[in-house]
Design an enzyme around this catalytic site. Structure first.
Site, PDB file in Angstrom:
ATOM      1  N   ARG A 137       0.801  -1.268  -0.026  1.00  0.00           N
ATOM      2  CA  ARG A 137      -0.010   0.019   0.013  1.00  0.00           C
ATOM      3  C   ARG A 137       1.066   1.448   0.089  1.00  0.00           C
ATOM      4  NH1 ARG A 137      -3.048  -0.078   5.926  1.00  0.00           N
ATOM      5  NH2 ARG A 137      -1.357   0.245   7.213  1.00  0.00           N
ATOM      6  N   ARG A 171       4.378   4.027   4.043  1.00  0.00           N
ATOM      7  CA  ARG A 171       4.791   4.114   5.551  1.00  0.00           C
ATOM      8  C   ARG A 171       6.022   3.218   5.972  1.00  0.00           C
ATOM      9  NH1 ARG A 171      -0.806   3.560   8.553  1.00  0.00           N
ATOM     10  NH2 ARG A 171       0.774   2.498   9.884  1.00  0.00           N
ATOM     11  N   ARG A 182       2.453  -5.631  14.756  1.00  0.00           N
ATOM     12  CA  ARG A 182       1.346  -4.719  14.751  1.00  0.00           C
ATOM     13  C   ARG A 182       0.102  -5.801  15.008  1.00  0.00           C
ATOM     14  NH1 ARG A 182       2.128  -1.310   9.544  1.00  0.00           N
ATOM     15  NH2 ARG A 182       0.088  -0.446   9.921  1.00  0.00           N
TER      16      ARG A 182
HETATM   17  P1  AMP Z   1      -2.316   3.032  12.223  1.00  0.00           P
HETATM   18  O1  AMP Z   1      -1.980   4.183  11.236  1.00  0.00           O
HETATM   19  O2  AMP Z   1      -3.741   3.299  12.713  1.00  0.00           O
HETATM   20  O3  AMP Z   1      -1.801   1.624  11.690  1.00  0.00           O
HETATM   21  O4  AMP Z   1      -1.372   3.338  13.464  1.00  0.00           O
HETATM   22  C1  AMP Z   1       0.114   3.588  13.383  1.00  0.00           C
HETATM   23  C2  AMP Z   1       0.710   3.360  14.621  1.00  0.00           C
HETATM   24  O5  AMP Z   1       0.366   4.421  15.508  1.00  0.00           O
HETATM   25  C3  AMP Z   1       0.250   1.943  15.441  1.00  0.00           C
HETATM   26  O6  AMP Z   1       0.897   0.957  15.124  1.00  0.00           O
HETATM   27  C4  AMP Z   1       0.697   2.577  17.033  1.00  0.00           C
HETATM   28  O7  AMP Z   1       1.956   2.296  17.220  1.00  0.00           O
HETATM   29  C5  AMP Z   1       0.539   4.144  16.975  1.00  0.00           C
HETATM   30  N1  AMP Z   1      -1.058   4.055  17.085  1.00  0.00           N
HETATM   31  C6  AMP Z   1      -2.340   4.632  16.556  1.00  0.00           C
HETATM   32  N2  AMP Z   1      -3.438   4.638  16.892  1.00  0.00           N
HETATM   33  C7  AMP Z   1      -3.121   4.162  18.333  1.00  0.00           C
HETATM   34  C8  AMP Z   1      -3.846   4.042  19.358  1.00  0.00           C
HETATM   35  N3  AMP Z   1      -5.312   3.973  19.455  1.00  0.00           N
HETATM   36  N4  AMP Z   1      -3.340   3.453  20.639  1.00  0.00           N
HETATM   37  C9  AMP Z   1      -1.929   3.275  20.541  1.00  0.00           C
HETATM   38  N5  AMP Z   1      -1.180   3.466  19.513  1.00  0.00           N
HETATM   39  C10 AMP Z   1      -1.590   3.917  18.436  1.00  0.00           C
END
Ligand code: AMP
Length: 228
Positions: A137, A171, A182
């Site tokens: 992606r 990313r 993750r």
């Molecule tokens: P995402 O873009 O939602 O995949 O988030 C990327 C990264 O940001 C995650 O792997 C976490 O390290 C951090 N992150 C995003 N949202 C949260 C959340 N609600 N709580 C804790 N870490 C978060």
């Protein structure tokens, strides 16, 4: 925003699901269709990292390792964003809450603004497919439209279909090793929220292994019902 004599009201929708389930893509589609505001804590954190704020400095290494940023930081960032005027239109939370502590904090934050969760939609997918989905992606750096090498390529290589931008971003945490962490964090800390929202009577489950448009249609039906 909807007016008082309309049958619709601002909704609060939550998209739950592992990385790669399509939360961001679907949140953007719901945003366009219903005028709701997409709130992605991942995007807010990446902006904080880029801006070099204290929260961003604390979050950077944790995000690179594919682990969860502390509840304290994430809740503070979301609280600030929820206070912005546009959020009164209703919101789609993408990537928040990710822990029970965050889910409980969200209830309090919404209470402050007289809102409540209308639906928590669990995007159900198989782990095995997630690595392929994530590793292909990329996003347009100008307008934020999401693409995928296999499932949603740009019509012209590296040119955004939507805005014509040519600055495509991949990313740093979308690599196989970080994706494994993750997914692990998702199963250990976030998946229990499915039962949590079920107990609260707001859970909707959607099979998200199909095509983007079919899933979007299902989500639109849920969003429509939530607004009445
Ligand atoms: P995402 O873009 O939602 O995949 O988030 C990327 C990264 O940001 C995650 O792997 C976490 O390290 C951090 N992150 C995003 N949202 C949260 C959340 N609600 N709580 C804790 N870490 C978060």
């Amino acid at each position: 925003m909807d007016t008082a004599n309309s049958a619709t009201k601002p909704a609060v929708l939550i998209l739950l699901g592992p990385p790669g389930a399509g939360k961001g893509t679907q949140a953007r589609m719901l945003e366009e269709k219903f005028g709701l505001v997409q709130l992605s804590t991942g995007d807010l954190l990446r902006a904080a990292v880029a801006a070099g704020t204290d929260a961003g400095k604390a979050a950077k290494a944790v995000m690179e390792a594919g682990e969860l940023v502390s509840d304290e930081i994430v809740i503070a960032i979301l609280r600030d964003r929820l206070r912005d005027e546009d959020c009164a239109r209703g919101v789609i939370l993408d990537g928040f809450p990710r822990t029970t502590v965050q889910a409980e904090a969200l209830d309090h934050l919404l209470e402050e603004s007289g809102q409540k969760i209308n639906a928590a939609i669990s995007l159900e997918v198989e782990d095995a497919a997630m690595v392929t989905r994530i590793s292909g992606r990329f996003t347009c750096g100008s307008c934020g439209e999401g693409y995928h090498d296999t499932f949603k390529p740009t019509t012209v290589s590296d040119v955004c279909d939507k805005c014509g931008g040519t600055d495509m971003i991949r990313r740093a945490d979308d690599n196989a090793e970080t994706v494994a962490s993750r997914l692990e964090a998702y199963h250990a800390q976030t998946a229990p929220l499915i039962a949590y929202f079920d107990r609260h009577g707001v859970l909707k489950s959607v099979n998200a292994m199909g095509g983007i448009d079919a899933i979007a249609a299902e989500l639109a039906t849920i969003a429509e019902a939530a607004r009445h």
